[in-house]
Design a protein around this motif. Structure first.
Motif, short mmCIF file in Angstrom:
data_model
loop_
_atom_site.label_atom_id
_atom_site.label_comp_id
_atom_site.label_asym_id
_atom_site.label_seq_id
_atom_site.Cartn_x
_atom_site.Cartn_y
_atom_site.Cartn_z
N GLU A 173 0.83 -1.20 0.00
CA GLU A 173 0.00 0.00 0.00
C GLU A 173 0.87 1.26 0.00
O GLU A 173 0.56 2.24 -0.69
CB GLU A 173 -0.93 -0.02 1.21
N VAL A 174 1.93 1.25 0.79
CA VAL A 174 2.84 2.39 0.80
C VAL A 174 3.47 2.58 -0.57
O VAL A 174 3.62 3.71 -1.07
CB VAL A 174 3.92 2.22 1.88
N ALA A 175 3.86 1.49 -1.23
CA ALA A 175 4.46 1.57 -2.55
C ALA A 175 3.50 2.21 -3.55
O ALA A 175 3.90 3.07 -4.36
CB ALA A 175 4.89 0.19 -3.03
N ALA A 176 2.22 1.82 -3.51
CA ALA A 176 1.24 2.42 -4.42
C ALA A 176 1.08 3.92 -4.15
O ALA A 176 0.98 4.72 -5.09
CB ALA A 176 -0.10 1.71 -4.26
N ARG A 177 1.08 4.30 -2.88
CA ARG A 177 0.96 5.72 -2.57
C ARG A 177 2.19 6.50 -3.03
O ARG A 177 2.09 7.63 -3.52
CB ARG A 177 0.74 5.89 -1.06
N LYS A 178 3.37 5.89 -2.86
CA LYS A 178 4.59 6.56 -3.28
C LYS A 178 4.68 6.69 -4.81
O LYS A 178 5.22 7.67 -5.32
CB LYS A 178 5.81 5.80 -2.75
N GLU A 179 4.16 5.72 -5.53
CA GLU A 179 4.14 5.84 -6.98
C GLU A 179 3.27 7.01 -7.42
O GLU A 179 3.65 7.78 -8.32
CB GLU A 179 3.62 4.53 -7.59
N GLN A 180 2.12 7.18 -6.77
CA GLN A 180 1.27 8.32 -7.08
C GLN A 180 1.95 9.63 -6.68
O GLN A 180 1.87 10.63 -7.39
CB GLN A 180 -0.07 8.18 -6.36
N GLU A 181 2.64 9.62 -5.56
CA GLU A 181 3.35 10.82 -5.12
C GLU A 181 4.45 11.20 -6.10
O GLU A 181 4.64 12.39 -6.39
CB GLU A 181 3.94 10.56 -3.73
N ALA A 182 5.15 10.21 -6.64
CA ALA A 182 6.20 10.50 -7.63
C ALA A 182 5.59 11.11 -8.89
O ALA A 182 6.15 12.06 -9.46
CB ALA A 182 6.95 9.21 -7.97
N GLU B 192 0.02 16.29 -1.25
CA GLU B 192 -0.56 16.01 0.06
C GLU B 192 -0.12 14.64 0.55
O GLU B 192 -0.20 13.65 -0.15
CB GLU B 192 -2.09 16.05 -0.04
N ALA B 193 0.36 14.58 1.80
CA ALA B 193 0.85 13.33 2.38
C ALA B 193 -0.26 12.64 3.14
O ALA B 193 -1.28 13.22 3.47
CB ALA B 193 2.03 13.60 3.32
N ASP B 194 -0.04 11.38 3.43
CA ASP B 194 -0.99 10.59 4.19
C ASP B 194 -1.02 11.12 5.62
O ASP B 194 0.00 11.13 6.31
CB ASP B 194 -0.54 9.13 4.18
N PRO B 195 -2.20 11.59 6.12
CA PRO B 195 -2.23 12.16 7.48
C PRO B 195 -1.96 11.15 8.56
O PRO B 195 -1.59 11.51 9.67
CB PRO B 195 -3.67 12.70 7.58
N LEU B 196 -2.12 9.86 8.29
CA LEU B 196 -1.88 8.84 9.30
C LEU B 196 -0.45 8.36 9.33
O LEU B 196 -0.06 7.59 10.19
CB LEU B 196 -2.81 7.64 9.07
N ALA B 197 0.35 8.78 8.34
CA ALA B 197 1.73 8.32 8.27
C ALA B 197 2.67 9.44 8.68
O ALA B 197 2.79 10.44 8.00
CB ALA B 197 2.07 7.86 6.84
N ALA C 100 11.50 0.22 -3.41
CA ALA C 100 12.00 -0.55 -2.27
C ALA C 100 10.86 -1.23 -1.51
O ALA C 100 10.93 -2.42 -1.17
CB ALA C 100 12.79 0.36 -1.34
N TYR C 101 9.80 -0.49 -1.21
CA TYR C 101 8.68 -1.09 -0.48
C TYR C 101 8.01 -2.19 -1.30
O TYR C 101 7.54 -3.19 -0.75
CB TYR C 101 7.67 -0.01 -0.10
N ARG C 102 7.95 -2.00 -2.60
CA ARG C 102 7.35 -3.04 -3.44
C ARG C 102 8.16 -4.34 -3.37
O ARG C 102 7.61 -5.44 -3.48
CB ARG C 102 7.28 -2.54 -4.89
#
Length: 376
Positions: A162-171, A291-296, A208-210
């Motif tokens: 899940e973190v990897a998917a969010r980071k791909e969108q962030e990139a 915008e970053a994940d507010p829970l992270a 890396a997370y992937r």
């Protein structure tokens, strides 16, 4: 006899006596007594109803507004903090010997970044609630993420995906913003450099997370004092900080020290960010970043000085204890340390993306798995 005749006879017999009685009650002292009695009964009924409604009202949450902090705060001495948590764990174990032991939450900090499959032997025999992960890169501030993990390592692997998917969108967001900056002035070049650096770091994190990187460095657990003591004795564990004061994880902020932290908790410098001007300006504002994940929780994006740090002591393992909406503090890594050894079973070569950042600090290497079994 029909029904209508029967009702007329009842009226003729009952209504006259009732009318005479009401007429007598309407005069003299009897009327005053009757009105006074009725008023008192009504007042009593209202009072009883109010008390009953107040007793049935649900009690409010007594923990509203309270935040519990567990870990090392920015500016604190890490060796002093670790020594203090060792004492807390000893006191908790001693108290459990004289009275029935109660399960308690604790923050477990690792001596190195571990891959998900390395967590199973380290945290066996105790309940896990969540883990903290971060991709280490020299001279780079990367996000610290909290991953719910009731089942280790399955939930950790799923959370990393899940973190990897969010980071791909962030990139992608950073790349779009960099492409939208026009002009060749100093401000535009600085802004493009900021966005390009953000895209590069997010892409490295996603890769890396992937791949299930060696990124986990802390965990929130729950168990009896004897179980916590066994966890603290394992060589992969740097510290165990018992937190019996924690009642709700959603009202608790955990700030475990990073494996490369050795003296004082402070944020590291980020060589990828544009230099700050003398007047304190420079670099895009917070509103320009995706915008970053507010829970992270994440580390600060502001550059800071790179002070020298003493290398970490070799005896970091032992019964020591480090203590969700501020980021856990970070400090600069010692320059003389070696970079972490990647786990060949989980971290693919694609996770090691070349970076143009200057070489800087490095965390201690991942400890061997031979000493994973606990003792107590």
């Amino acid at each position: 006899m029909r029904l209508g005749d029967l009702l007329r006879q009842l009226d003729s017999r009952l209504l006259p006596p009732l009318a005479r009685g009401m007429a007598r009650l309407g005069h003299g002292r009897l009327r005053l007594r009757l009105l006074t009695t009725v008023a008192l009964l009504c007042s009593a009924a209202v009072l009883v109803t109010a008390v009953w409604a107040a007793d049935r009202r649900p009690a409010g949450d007594q923990t509203v507004g309270e935040v519990t902090r567990v870990g090392v705060m920015q500016g604190e001495s890490i060796p002093g903090y670790l020594e203090a948590t060792r004492g807390e764990l000893r006191s908790l174990v001693a108290a459990g010997a004289s009275e029935p032991a109660q399960p308690t939450y604790a923050l477990v900090t690792m001596s190195a970044y571990l891959a998900p499959d390395r967590l199973t032997p380290v945290l066996t025999g105790i309940g896990v609630s969540e883990v903290f992960a971060r991709l280490w890169r020299p001279g780079t501030q990367t996000e610290i993420v909290r991953i719910p993990a009731l089942r280790v390592p399955d939930d950790v692997v799923a959370g990393m995906s899940e973190v990897a998917a969010r980071k791909e969108q962030e990139a992608r967001d950073y790349q779009e913003r960099a492409a939208g900056v026009t002009g060749d002035g100093a401000g535009e070049r600085e802004l493009r450099r900021y966005y390009s650096s953000g895209a590069r770091v997010a892409d490295e994190e996603a890769t890396a997370y992937r791949a299930g990187c060696s990124c986990v460095y802390a965990a929130v657990v729950r168990g009896e004092p004897a179980a916590l003591e066994r966890i603290a004795a394992r060589p992969e564990v740097r510290a165990v900080d018992p937190a019996p004061e924690v009642r709700r994880l959603d009202r608790t902020v955990f700030t475990p020290p990073l494996p490369e932290q050795a003296d004082v908790a402070r944020p590291p410098a980020d060589a990828s960010l544009p230099a700050t001007h003398a007047d304190g300006t420079g670099g895009p504002g917070a509103e320009d970043a995706p915008e970053a994940d507010p829970l992270a929780p994440s580390t600060s994006a502001r550059p800071a000085a790179d002070p020298p740090v003493d290398p970490p002591a070799t005896g970091t393992a032992g019964p020591a204890g480090p203590g969700a909406t501020e980021p856990p503090p970070t400090v600069d890594s010692p320059v003389d340390d070696l970079p972490p050894e990647p786990d060949p079973a989980t971290e693919s070569p694609s996770a090691e993306i070349p970076s143009d950042r200057p070489p800087a600090e490095a965390p201690p290497a991942d400890p061997p798995t031979t000493g994973a079994s606990g003792g107590a």
